[in-house]
Structures are given as C-alpha cells and as structure tokens.
Design an enzyme around this catalytic site. Structure first.
Site, PDB file in Angstrom:
ATOM      1  N   GLU A 192       0.874  -1.158   0.000  1.00 34.84           N
ATOM      2  CA  GLU A 192       0.000   0.000   0.000  1.00 34.84           C
ATOM      3  C   GLU A 192       0.921   1.220   0.000  1.00 34.84           C
ATOM      4  O   GLU A 192       1.824   1.312   0.829  1.00 34.84           O
ATOM      5  CB  GLU A 192      -0.877   0.015   1.263  1.00 34.84           C
ATOM      6  CG  GLU A 192      -1.841   1.187   1.259  1.00 34.84           C
ATOM      7  CD  GLU A 192      -2.641   1.325   2.554  1.00 34.84           C
ATOM      8  OE1 GLU A 192      -2.264   0.706   3.561  1.00 34.84           O
ATOM      9  OE2 GLU A 192      -3.643   2.074   2.535  1.00 34.84           O
ATOM     10  N   LYS A 228       4.399   0.648  10.601  1.00 36.49           N
ATOM     11  CA  LYS A 228       4.497   1.830   9.744  1.00 36.49           C
ATOM     12  C   LYS A 228       4.108   3.083  10.501  1.00 36.49           C
ATOM     13  O   LYS A 228       4.671   4.144  10.301  1.00 36.49           O
ATOM     14  CB  LYS A 228       3.550   1.675   8.544  1.00 36.49           C
ATOM     15  CG  LYS A 228       4.162   1.014   7.341  1.00 36.49           C
ATOM     16  CD  LYS A 228       3.247   1.227   6.140  1.00 36.49           C
ATOM     17  CE  LYS A 228       3.488   0.166   5.075  1.00 36.49           C
ATOM     18  NZ  LYS A 228       2.500   0.275   3.985  1.00 36.49           N
ATOM     19  N   ARG A 273       5.323 -12.921   9.661  1.00 36.93           N
ATOM     20  CA  ARG A 273       6.077 -11.728   9.307  1.00 36.93           C
ATOM     21  C   ARG A 273       7.364 -11.666  10.088  1.00 36.93           C
ATOM     22  O   ARG A 273       7.535 -12.336  11.111  1.00 36.93           O
ATOM     23  CB  ARG A 273       5.216 -10.479   9.526  1.00 36.93           C
ATOM     24  CG  ARG A 273       4.769 -10.278  10.943  1.00 36.93           C
ATOM     25  CD  ARG A 273       3.633  -9.259  11.020  1.00 36.93           C
ATOM     26  NE  ARG A 273       3.898  -8.066  10.220  1.00 36.93           N
ATOM     27  CZ  ARG A 273       2.947  -7.252   9.740  1.00 36.93           C
ATOM     28  NH1 ARG A 273       1.689  -7.522   9.985  1.00 36.93           N
ATOM     29  NH2 ARG A 273       3.258  -6.199   9.066  1.00 36.93           N
TER      30      ARG A 273
END
Length: 563
Positions: free
Chosen positions: A35, A271, A261
RNA sequence: UGGGGCGUAGCCAAGCGGUAAGGCAACGGGUUUUGAUCCCGUCAUACGCAGGUUCGAAUCCUGCCGCCCCAGCCA
C-alpha cells in the site's frame, strides 16, 4: 534448505506440488502488493524475497501491484520510493506494474453481479450500528434491517452510491453471508464505502472504493495470480477470499498461503511508529541510517545481497519469531568482509611523537587494500615523526591480557615499525595528552627482516598528513529488545548516533559517495550519499567488527575488581 | 469463554513412521602484522506436557498447557 542452499520451505513445497499436479497449467504467478502509504522496511524485504524469489525459482512471474484502494491514506510520493527499494533489492517486475485501481471498473461490475445474485446489499446502518450488529467474538451478530432489500432496490441504491448521491458514511455495500458465523470476517463484510476524495490515479472518477478483502481477492483473480502469499493475520480472511472466488465469475482461481512476518529485536516495524519517528524528528528522515527501512539500511551501508542473504537464512514458516540483531549483522559482515577495501582511520586520536625519527622526513609505506584479495592492490600511507593512534590502544595500567601500548611496552604499527612507549605526557588534570615513543628502524614491514614479534598490532595515521572527516557512529535505535513504540522516551537509545571528527589516512579524503570501507580494527563504513561533499566525505558506520577483546576486557576488569 | 494459527537448543530452522541437518550465538583450540577474517572442535538420550497406537513416534491418535491473531466503512 537443500545442499545448494536453496530454501525448501513449506510454501515452496506447496507451489512445487501445485506445479507437479498441473494446476494453473503449471504456471506460477505471484505479486508483491504494497500500500503506498509509507516506506518499505526490512519486513517488506521478506515479503519481496518470498514473492519475487518463488516466482523466479519456478520460472514464473511476479507483479508489483500497488494496493491503492484508500485515497485518504495513500500518496504518490511513496510509489517511487517503493519502486526504487524493490529495484535496489535486486528484483525486476518488468512490465508487470499494476494498481488495484486498474481493476476498479471490473470490480464494480462484479459487485453488481453479487447484488444480482442476491449476495450483496446496500446497508444504511451507521458505522456504530454496524459494529453493534456485528456481535462479539463469543456472540453471534444480528442481521441488518436493510439486509432483505430487493435486488432491484439494491441495484438502484448501489448505482446511486456510485453517482455520489449519498454522503460518506451514509451507506455501504455489504456481502450477504452469515451474521452468525464464528468467523467475524464472514458476518456480512462491507465491500464498498463512500469516499468523496480524489484518488491519486483515478481522480474523481469514483466516489466509492472497494475494501481490502474484495479488492485484493479480485485483483489477484483478475490479474492471474496463482499463489497469493501474505502474512499470518490474513489467515482468518481466507474463507472470505474463497467465498468471493466461489461466488464470482472470475477467470482465475488463486490460492492464498500465509507465512509469519519478520520481527527483529531492538526494532519497531509498525508503519505508524516509523512515521511517528520521522514526524517527531527522532530521526532525520525515512532514510535515516538508524531506520529499519530499506532506504535507511541502504544509507547505513547494508548491501542488497546481505539483506537477501539474511532473509534466506531466517527461512519462511508459520511460526512467529523474533530474530536477533546478531544474525543480520553477521550477514553484512560476511558480505563486506570480502568486498570492502581496508583503510586506516583513527576515531579518537592520541598523539605520539617518535622521538628518534627525523622531524623533516616522511616515509611512504605500502599497505594492502585487502588481506586476502591481492587483486585489489595496494596504497601507500605516509609515516612521519608525529602520528595519531586510537586512544583506546594505550592503557597506563592495563590488565595482563592487554597487548597494545603501555608504559615501557612495545607494539607494532601496522605496515610500519615496532615502537616502544618511553614517556607518558599528561596535562594539569592528569589526562594523557601525548606519548613519546622510540621506533626500531630494523623492524620495518616488508623489509624481509622484520625482527622481533610483538603481540599487538595497531593502526595509526600520520598527524601531518591526516585528513579530518566526519564519522557517524550509529548504534541500535532502541535500547530495549522488544520496543512497543508506546513510550519512545523510554525506549529510544540516547546514543544511537555519535558524531566524531576522525583523523583518516590521505587516501580517504576523496572517497566517492556510496563506497564501502573497512576501517581496520574499527568496523565497516559507508560514504554517505546525502551528507558527503567532494573532498569532504562523511562516513556512516555500517557495523562494527566482531570484537572478542570487548568480552575479554569485561571479564578482565570485573576479575580485577573482584581480585 | 467463539473462530483461526503456532509450540524442535539462547535466537532462527530442517525433519513428512526407521532412531534429531544447517545457520547465528556461545565455548575450546589453531593460523594471523586487523583481539578481524579463516580453519578445526564442542554444544538437544531430546522435539510444550501427559497418555495411547506401533517392533519403532518430533512425525499418527486423544487430552491438556502456553503463546499469537480476529469484533475498521484500514491494509
């Protein structure tokens, strides 16, 4: 891992089995779907290596697809940064650069298809009401009063949503699945919401935007993805992913596979947290060398090869892990050890006068650029009466294991002579400010008759010839192993950056930006591409050398304290 | 307490019914004009726990325990 070092993780096993079974005609197609709302970090590097790596290994292709379904959060600014980082890591998407927004027209048609099939409806419940109706983890939800609108009414309402006749939040398109499902994702998930915000790419063409589950599944299915690889938190979404595939006339049937992850100790990967570090100026930007972003690692001096090696070494599984920083450091040291040329730089200088060396004389001594790669050649370094050594290479009252300079002791100056410490000069406060030493002219390096052996060898630079250079000593950004990011003041390492003015050998004065060096006995350094000026390089410490003395010293000192 | 996952050494991770790979770290030794590099060696009678099946179980079954994720019109 097989003998060649090629990973054989569970995903590769599944893909291999699918290929062997002739699924998708033996075709393998993956995608990396960031994204564009922030910079890529090392966690993304894992996803990139998995997505592009697996496609490559199976002779398939990987798309770089920007997941741009939320115009309120995304920005074109990040797109170029993301492309640069993927390229830097060494992957090539060729002409396979797409955007979820490329599929908006088809997605709209498919939403209409769902409505026609009686499997989607326009809901006029408010956000809060939808939340209340959803139920909880242990109680089923309730059906919306708008759930049984007719197909015709839904068709018309959805069309009016598209035309902008409703305000943001007024209504939403929902899939009609099962409000009592134990999987909350199946309790009539919203498919489209209204956002009267211009989109980076489609401008004002749309005021309704698809949500993740719908957009992502359809992007995959429309694009021809065969294996949709994502992280563990989407495992619960897979039934919904499959529901879309089962209920829509799409040309392909991708398979979603989830893996864990990357988590790194002393690092924050969220983020939101990274953005906060930048915005609150705890760091100098997204590419600050202390940041776990790919641009930060690049500026720190990490190589793409070392990061790929790291990702290869940690493997791909479904187990949540926490990787020690030492492994990453080991990877960059391994790489830089073979590629970086060696130089002398004194970070914390202490002056030495060689009392028996003539004041007006200069000797140019040959030094190897690399200890084991002779093809990298040599350089010369000047030797004169006044030299600078590392302050830590002298101890007035050292423990017995210390084999560098001490009063009356000897040490070898690398590529030069053995010197002996004759006198310690102190200032009024008792600080050592200079050493007076003698040198033994018979011990010159490379003379063929180098005389005695001494235990210690240290680096040095000629005081008169040394260039001054800014050296940035970076350390971990967080001082706690498992930072939450909730209390930056408590978790940030106050000494994550120390800037020193070092005395460096002349050959370093015009080191070009982005070159790697090992400053012998100190670490690996990278010429900063942003701060350096012609003739004025700024060096970033990428990583220190392994230092077994540090451990010994700790033991020696604590031993001395006890004894 | 609903659903979905995951537990093999300090940190990762192979293993896929035949008797615990490999890497990082650690420790010991050798080489060394970088206390670096390199080289050699040591490091799980043991696979979350308890039962069961089997000639044989980390692998299969049952039951526990622990940890993670899910109640955005974010992704």
């Amino acid at each position: 891992m097989d003998k060649e070092g090629t990973p054989t993780d569970f995903i590769r096993q599944i893909v291999a089995a699918d290929v062997a079974a002739g699924k998708n005609g033996g075709r393998v197609q993956t995608r990396f779907p960031p994204e564009p709302n922030g910079y890529l970090h090392i966690g993304h590097a894992k996803a990139i290596c998995v997505d592009f790596g697996i496609a490559e290994e199976f002779g398939g292709t990987c798309y770089l697809r920007f997941d741009d379904t939320n115009p309120t959060k995304e920005d074109e600014e990040y797109v170029e940064a993301i492309k640069r980082d993927v390229r830097w890591l060494g992957f090539d998407w060729g002409d396979r650069l797409t955007h979820a927004s490329d599929y908006f027209p088809q997605m709209y048609e498919l939403a209409v298809h769902l409505i026609r099939a009686g499997k989607a409806y326009v809901d006029h419940l408010s956000t809060e009401e939808i939340r209340e109706y959803r139920g909880t983890l242990t109680e089923p939800g309730r059906e919306s009063p708008y759930r049984n609108r007719s197909v015709e009414e839904n068709l018309e309402l959805f069309e009016r949503m598209r035309r902008g006749e409703f305000e943001e939040g007024e209504c939403v398109l929902r899939a009609k699945i099962d409000m009592a499902s134990p999987n909350i994702n199946l309790r009539d998930p919203p498919l489209y919401r209204i956002r009267k915000v211009p989109h980076q790419r489609t401008g004002t063409t749309w005021c309704i935007y698809p949500l993740y589950d719908f957009a992502h599944t359809l992007s995959d299915a429309l694009e021809g993805t065969t294996h949709s690889l994502c992280t563990l938190e989407f495992e619960d979404h897979r039934p919904l992913y499959e529901w879309f595939l089962d209920n829509l006339p799409v040309p392909h049937r991708p398979r979603q596979i989830e893996f864990s992850r990357l988590n790194l100790m002393y690092t924050q990967m969220s983020k939101r947290r990274l953005r906060q570090l930048v915005e609150e100026k705890h760091v100098e930007g997204w590419d600050d060398p202390r940041m776990p972003t790919l641009s930060g690692f690049r500026r720190r001096g990490y190589t793409p090869e070392s990061i790929r090696d790291f990702i290869r070494r940690i493997g791909v599984t479904k187990k949540e892990h926490m990787i020690e920083l030492g492994l990453l450091e080991s990877c960059i040291r391994d790489d830089l050890n073979v590629r970086a040329e060696r130089r002398f730089a004194v970070l914390d200088p202490l002056k030495i006068t060689i009392v028996n060396f003539p004041d007006d004389e200069v000797e140019w001594l040959e030094a190897a650029n690399h200890p084991s790669r002779s093809e990298l050649g040599t350089r010369t370094v000047p030797f004169s009466r006044e030299i600078l050594i590392e302050r830590s290479d002298f101890m007035e009252d050292p423990p017995k294991q210390f084999h560098r300079l001490k009063p009356g002791g000897e040490v070898r100056l690398r590529y030069a002579y053995i010197i002996k410490c004759e006198e310690v000069v102190k200032d009024a406060a008792g600080n050592v400010v200079e050493l007076k030493c003698s040198y033994d002219p018979t011990t010159r390096s490379g003379s063929g008759d180098e005389g005695r052996k001494v235990k210690g060898t240290i680096h040095w630079v000629s005081a008169r010839h040394a260039a001054r250079a800014e050296v940035r000593l970076y350390d971990r950004l967080f001082k706690v192993p498992f930072p939450t990011g909730e209390s930056l003041e408590d978790e940030l390492n106050p000494s994550s950056l120390e800037i020193v003015e070092a005395a460096v050998e002349p050959a370093l004065a015009d080191a070009p930006p982005e070159s790697h060096f090992q400053f012998e006995r100190n670490g690996y350094f990278f010429v900063d591409p942003v701060l350096s000026r012609p003739g004025k390089p700024v060096f970033n410490r990428t990583v220190t050398l392994r230092d077994s003395w540090a451990k010994l010293e700790k033991e020696a000192l604590s031993g001395a304290a006890q004894g």
